[in-house]
Design a protein around this motif. Structure first.
Motif, PDB file in Angstrom:
ATOM      1  N   GLN A  18      -4.493  -8.339  -2.246  1.00 20.28           N
ATOM      2  CA  GLN A  18      -4.164  -9.570  -1.540  1.00 20.28           C
ATOM      3  C   GLN A  18      -2.896 -10.220  -2.085  1.00 20.28           C
ATOM      4  N   GLU A  19      -2.518  -9.899  -3.295  1.00 20.01           N
ATOM      5  CA  GLU A  19      -1.312 -10.477  -3.887  1.00 20.01           C
ATOM      6  C   GLU A  19      -0.040  -9.825  -3.362  1.00 20.01           C
ATOM      7  N   ARG A  20      -0.148  -8.623  -2.819  1.00 19.06           N
ATOM      8  CA  ARG A  20       1.033  -7.924  -2.309  1.00 19.06           C
ATOM      9  C   ARG A  20       1.479  -8.533  -0.985  1.00 19.06           C
ATOM     10  N   LEU A  22       2.625  -8.504   2.741  1.00 16.83           N
ATOM     11  CA  LEU A  22       2.342  -7.554   3.815  1.00 16.83           C
ATOM     12  C   LEU A  22       3.538  -7.302   4.722  1.00 16.83           C
ATOM     13  N   SER A  23       4.603  -8.033   4.511  1.00 13.11           N
ATOM     14  CA  SER A  23       5.824  -7.793   5.279  1.00 13.11           C
ATOM     15  C   SER A  23       7.018  -7.924   4.349  1.00 13.11           C
ATOM     16  N   ARG A  24       8.082  -7.230   4.728  1.00  8.58           N
ATOM     17  CA  ARG A  24       9.323  -7.311   3.954  1.00  8.58           C
ATOM     18  C   ARG A  24      10.479  -6.878   4.842  1.00  8.58           C
ATOM     19  N   ASP A  25      11.601  -7.437   4.578  1.00  5.41           N
ATOM     20  CA  ASP A  25      12.833  -7.111   5.316  1.00  5.41           C
ATOM     21  C   ASP A  25      12.644  -7.197   6.826  1.00  5.41           C
ATOM     22  N   GLY A  26      11.868  -8.167   7.280  1.00  6.20           N
ATOM     23  CA  GLY A  26      11.674  -8.360   8.708  1.00  6.20           C
ATOM     24  C   GLY A  26      10.672  -7.413   9.347  1.00  6.20           C
ATOM     25  N   GLY A  27      10.092  -6.517   8.569  1.00  6.20           N
ATOM     26  CA  GLY A  27       9.112  -5.567   9.109  1.00  6.20           C
ATOM     27  C   GLY A  27       7.819  -5.631   8.334  1.00  6.20           C
ATOM     28  N   TYR A  28       6.899  -4.780   8.697  1.00  5.52           N
ATOM     29  CA  TYR A  28       5.612  -4.750   8.025  1.00  5.52           C
ATOM     30  C   TYR A  28       5.627  -3.711   6.910  1.00  5.52           C
ATOM     31  N   ASP A  29       4.974  -4.012   5.820  1.00 10.06           N
ATOM     32  CA  ASP A  29       4.814  -3.068   4.714  1.00 10.06           C
ATOM     33  C   ASP A  29       3.497  -2.325   4.946  1.00 10.06           C
ATOM     34  N   ARG A  30       3.590  -1.172   5.575  1.00 10.10           N
ATOM     35  CA  ARG A  30       2.383  -0.435   5.957  1.00 10.10           C
ATOM     36  C   ARG A  30       1.572   0.012   4.749  1.00 10.10           C
ATOM     37  N   SER A  31       2.252   0.295   3.659  1.00 12.98           N
ATOM     38  CA  SER A  31       1.549   0.682   2.438  1.00 12.98           C
ATOM     39  C   SER A  31       0.680  -0.461   1.919  1.00 12.98           C
ATOM     40  N   ALA A  32       1.211  -1.659   1.922  1.00 13.24           N
ATOM     41  CA  ALA A  32       0.448  -2.833   1.463  1.00 13.24           C
ATOM     42  C   ALA A  32      -0.700  -3.135   2.423  1.00 13.24           C
ATOM     43  N   ILE A  33      -0.467  -2.960   3.713  1.00 11.39           N
ATOM     44  CA  ILE A  33      -1.519  -3.202   4.709  1.00 11.39           C
ATOM     45  C   ILE A  33      -2.653  -2.194   4.525  1.00 11.39           C
ATOM     46  N   MET A  34      -2.305  -0.935   4.307  1.00  8.41           N
ATOM     47  CA  MET A  34      -3.327   0.085   4.096  1.00  8.41           C
ATOM     48  C   MET A  34      -4.077  -0.156   2.787  1.00  8.41           C
ATOM     49  N   ALA A  35      -3.364  -0.558   1.741  1.00 10.34           N
ATOM     50  CA  ALA A  35      -4.021  -0.853   0.465  1.00 10.34           C
ATOM     51  C   ALA A  35      -5.009  -2.002   0.621  1.00 10.34           C
ATOM     52  N   LEU A  36      -4.626  -3.025   1.378  1.00  5.64           N
ATOM     53  CA  LEU A  36      -5.525  -4.141   1.637  1.00  5.64           C
ATOM     54  C   LEU A  36      -6.750  -3.681   2.423  1.00  5.64           C
ATOM     55  N   ALA A  37      -6.531  -2.857   3.437  1.00  2.30           N
ATOM     56  CA  ALA A  37      -7.644  -2.368   4.254  1.00  2.30           C
ATOM     57  C   ALA A  37      -8.611  -1.521   3.425  1.00  2.30           C
ATOM     58  N   VAL A  38      -8.084  -0.644   2.597  1.00  2.41           N
ATOM     59  CA  VAL A  38      -8.946   0.199   1.754  1.00  2.41           C
ATOM     60  C   VAL A  38      -9.741  -0.665   0.782  1.00  2.41           C
ATOM     61  N   ALA A  39      -9.080  -1.655   0.196  1.00  2.00           N
ATOM     62  CA  ALA A  39      -9.774  -2.547  -0.741  1.00  2.00           C
ATOM     63  C   ALA A  39     -10.881  -3.330  -0.034  1.00  2.00           C
TER      64      ALA A  39
END
Length: 77
Positions: A18-20, A22-39
């Motif tokens: 949750q600390e990561r 979820l978006s960067r440089d105007g787009g979504y950080d899919r790695s952070a979104i997936m990490a959140l979903a798995v957690a």
């Protein structure tokens, strides 16, 4: 005892995810979104060990993407 330990580990992993951002440089950080979903899915599985992993991940991904969209919208203003 093992189930409560698994739940505690899942809660720690969820807090870290949750600390990561979820978006960067105007787009979504899919790695952070997936990490959140798995957690999220792991936390739910620790509470309900018989739940199907696919169902848990489906719900967790929907929630993670909605959070990403909300957070991105807040950051844009």
């Amino acid at each position: 005892m093992a189930q409560s330990l698994a739940f505690a580990k899942a809660c720690d992993a969820l807090r870290a995810a949750q600390e990561r951002p979820l978006s960067r440089d105007g787009g979504y950080d899919r790695s952070a979104i997936m990490a959140l979903a798995v957690a999220l899915a792991r936390k739910e599985r620790a509470k309900k060990p018989r739940a199907a992993w696919g169902t848990l991940m489906s719900m967790a991904l929907k929630f993670a993407w909605s959070q990403a969209k909300v957070r991105r919208g807040i950051g844009a203003h």
